[in-house]
Scaffold this motif. Structure first.
Motif, mmCIF file in Angstrom:
data_model
loop_
_atom_site.group_PDB
_atom_site.id
_atom_site.type_symbol
_atom_site.label_atom_id
_atom_site.label_comp_id
_atom_site.label_asym_id
_atom_site.label_seq_id
_atom_site.Cartn_x
_atom_site.Cartn_y
_atom_site.Cartn_z
ATOM 1 N N SER A 68 0.852 -1.182 0.000
ATOM 2 C CA SER A 68 0.000 0.000 0.000
ATOM 3 C C SER A 68 0.885 1.229 0.000
ATOM 4 O O SER A 68 2.105 1.118 -0.106
ATOM 5 N N TYR A 69 0.287 2.395 0.100
ATOM 6 C CA TYR A 69 1.052 3.635 -0.041
ATOM 7 C C TYR A 69 1.903 3.948 1.172
ATOM 8 O O TYR A 69 2.820 4.735 1.098
ATOM 9 N N GLU A 247 -11.754 11.714 -3.275
ATOM 10 C CA GLU A 247 -11.710 10.433 -2.571
ATOM 11 C C GLU A 247 -10.633 10.476 -1.502
ATOM 12 O O GLU A 247 -9.472 10.184 -1.745
ATOM 13 N N CYS A 248 -11.078 10.846 -0.323
ATOM 14 C CA CYS A 248 -10.180 11.074 0.800
ATOM 15 C C CYS A 248 -10.026 9.821 1.645
ATOM 16 O O CYS A 248 -9.003 9.593 2.283
ATOM 17 N N GLY A 249 -11.052 8.993 1.661
ATOM 18 C CA GLY A 249 -11.011 7.774 2.455
ATOM 19 C C GLY A 249 -12.288 6.984 2.258
ATOM 20 O O GLY A 249 -13.262 7.497 1.719
ATOM 21 N N MET A 250 -12.248 5.708 2.639
ATOM 22 C CA MET A 250 -13.441 4.863 2.547
ATOM 23 C C MET A 250 -13.527 4.027 3.808
ATOM 24 O O MET A 250 -13.456 2.803 3.768
ATOM 25 N N PHE A 275 -13.106 11.179 -10.516
ATOM 26 C CA PHE A 275 -12.707 10.713 -9.188
ATOM 27 C C PHE A 275 -11.242 11.067 -8.976
ATOM 28 O O PHE A 275 -10.406 10.799 -9.847
ATOM 29 N N HIS A 276 -10.949 11.633 -7.811
ATOM 30 C CA HIS A 276 -9.560 11.947 -7.500
ATOM 31 C C HIS A 276 -9.193 11.358 -6.151
ATOM 32 O O HIS A 276 -9.562 11.899 -5.110
ATOM 33 N N GLY A 277 -8.521 10.224 -6.183
ATOM 34 C CA GLY A 277 -7.939 9.708 -4.955
ATOM 35 C C GLY A 277 -6.692 10.513 -4.643
ATOM 36 O O GLY A 277 -6.002 10.963 -5.555
ATOM 37 N N PHE A 278 -6.415 10.720 -3.365
ATOM 38 C CA PHE A 278 -5.205 11.495 -3.067
ATOM 39 C C PHE A 278 -4.670 11.146 -1.687
ATOM 40 O O PHE A 278 -5.378 10.671 -0.810
ATOM 41 N N ILE A 279 -3.398 11.413 -1.534
ATOM 42 C CA ILE A 279 -2.694 11.280 -0.269
ATOM 43 C C ILE A 279 -2.154 12.668 0.025
ATOM 44 O O ILE A 279 -1.481 13.263 -0.819
ATOM 45 N N PHE A 282 1.365 14.112 -0.918
ATOM 46 C CA PHE A 282 1.788 14.373 -2.286
ATOM 47 C C PHE A 282 1.310 15.729 -2.801
ATOM 48 O O PHE A 282 1.734 16.182 -3.853
ATOM 49 N N ILE B 268 -8.590 3.394 -4.835
ATOM 50 C CA ILE B 268 -8.645 4.689 -5.537
ATOM 51 C C ILE B 268 -8.000 5.749 -4.650
ATOM 52 O O ILE B 268 -7.281 6.628 -5.126
ATOM 53 N N LEU B 273 -5.637 7.374 -7.487
ATOM 54 C CA LEU B 273 -6.062 7.193 -8.872
ATOM 55 C C LEU B 273 -7.006 8.318 -9.297
ATOM 56 O O LEU B 273 -7.706 8.897 -8.476
#
Lengths: 340, 340
Positions: A68-69, A247-250, A275-279, A282, B268, B273
């Motif tokens: 995972s990240y 998309e910050c979390g699920m 959709f934008h997943g992000f950490i 970054f 995601i 993503l």
């Protein structure tokens, strides 16, 4: 001075469902530290004051085979997360005793830090409590601020649906930008608070279906996702064409292997959703200076409100983790390890 | 001249699974048209030459209560889709008999068009067959070209996974841009063709698991999705951080209510993503001139190859639709309604 106890909070066992304090994680007092003589090797000795508990920590409680990240926690080693500590001794340039360092700490009472460059000296001219630098003036606040800047493409009059979590800050950013805000949370108390900070429509997702609310109050132009699952499905169903999904979390899927089946994914195509997943890490380089120079000031002036869920004593870390995973916390969860 | 038969292909019944020719749709010869005297009301009379059959048409075969990005077909009325026809008579400025009009036609042999402005006069200096303007030089080619420009953020050395459908064009665009291309299709014949146009790795998704291929050949930086379901899940699983998912279609879910359960959506977030659903029509204004001035020339010079799946006679439209939904077609499906 004789060595003192250096309590640590350890990862003990990989959980399958919710992490269980005393089983998944344990508090350990077997180590001591000699504060006067422990070698610094060019680094600093820090007394840790506050540590942050965040939802994503559950993802680190996994077997190392699952990539995972972020790295998984190591069994038998302390947990780690962001915190604030006060410097007791220093061999590092530009850091002196009494400075407050914000960064990534192991979960223990004292630690010697050698990669001092990865920490930030907090000036705190605003005089905020240190715990606030773990919440709205820290990583969760950065999360809300950075991703909103980067992905929301918010226009006045847009409607945003915000789910619990980083939600409280996002609601206030969105209101200040002139949007209609729909907020959901898992308790009536949280829902009421969302109302007091400006959300236009609020509901308790445990007693009210997101799809019923969105059918009436949507369509939505922006969805801030912290939960996934059934609320994500409802958001897709009632999204306006071209809507942005941040998309910050699920969290709904973190503590189960029985994931909710989102059945309308093909509407990503037909509604032209993005959709934008992000950490957060970054996006940091792009927005961090603006965050500390401008956003933290808004917090200090009371323009951005926050809530804290404080637990006292490092031995309460496991309890805090479970509170956050089960949604029992109301506000940013912080472990107060020591008073200054 | 006496009135002549004007065959039409009608929407007859809402399907629950695959559309059945003769049941979901029927060919009707009950109408006639007087080609010399039918009033034009300022429009044009067109003899339709070729009509396009595309996957998305299944989405229009629904009950009107279900909202989507295109209107549903009306029961008892002709189907409709893009086509090319030749003008027989004209009262419209700038359009003369013998001109070829590309645009959205009802499925019938002849039609009077009054909204002439929504059609494009094809110059066709390249001398391409008219059917090509429905495929690689038409909407499917536009789909590939526009979305690639808008969302791929392709860098030389990136790896892209392309699923069947608009795939053939995307593969060639990607190869020309210096990417490693993984392609999947539903028959060995299609897979072989993908190889001949330059795909580096190809597989038949009916006999090989996408996840096995991507585990070995990934991670992927770009996913071109025409199918959704299990291949989408595999693409998420083996996506590189920050990968772009171009969501062009999810045909695996169009003909069933039992959608595949994509179980790793939370990645995601963790992989950061970016999903981009899109409808070609909404990107057209930005790229259409470049498409006709540059891309169609590449087709004419043989730099971009294509395949066609031609059926002869308007009465074959239902068969073509089923071929496309079941993946039996090999290449762009076109109904040849009449020779010039």
């Amino acid at each position: 001075m004789a060595p003192v106890k250096n309590g640590r909070y350890l990862f003990n066992e990989i959980p399958t469902g919710y992490p269980v304090p005393g089983k998944t994680t344990i508090y350990d007092e077997s180590e001591t530290i000699d504060l006067d003589n422990v070698p610094l090797n060019g680094g600093v000795l820090v007394k840790i004051l506050v540590l942050s508990i965040d939802p994503y920590m559950r993802g680190r409680m996994r077997s190392p085979e699952n990539k995972s990240y972020v790295e998984p926690f190591k069994l038998g080693e302390p947990l780690a997360n962001s915190g604030v500590g006060v410097v007791l001794r220093s061999e590092a340039p530009n850091v002196k005793p009494g400075d407050h360092l914000y960064g990534f700490y192991r979960f223990q009472q004292y630690d010697v830090i050698t990669d001092v460059k990865s920490f930030r000296v907090l000036e705190n001219k605003e005089g905020l409590p240190w715990s606030v630098y773990l919440g709205v003036a820290g990583m969760p606040g950065e999360t809300a601020w950075y991703a909103w800047q980067e992905y929301a493409e918010a226009k006045k009059g847009d409607t945003v649906f915000v789910t619990t979590g980083a939600g409280i800050t996002v609601i206030q950013i969105a209101k200040a930008a002139g949007l209609k805000v729909i907020g959901s949370a898992g308790s009536d108390e949280k829902v009421e608070f969302m109302k007091t900070i400006g959300a236009d429509v609020v509901f308790n997702y445990k007693t009210t279906k997101a799809s019923d609310v969105l059918e009436k109050e949507g369509p939505i132009n922006i969805y801030w996702d912290n939960v996934g699952g059934e609320q994500l499905e409802a958001a897709i169903e009632y999204a306006a064409p071209g809507a942005r999904f941040i998309e910050c979390g699920m969290i709904s899927g973190y503590n189960t292997t029985d994931h909710y089946h989102v059945k309308n994914l093909f509407k990503i195509v037909t509604k032209q959703l993005h959709f934008h997943g992000f950490i957060v890490g970054f996006l940091r380089h792009k927005y961090v200076d603006e965050f500390y120079s401008s956003f933290v000031g808004r917090v200090a002036r009371g323009e951005i409100k926050y809530k804290e869920h404080k637990l006292y004593g490092l031995d309460k870390a496991g309890e805090g983790i479970l509170d956050v995973q089960s949604g029992k916390n109301f506000g940013k969860c912080v472990i107060v390890v020591a008073e200054e």
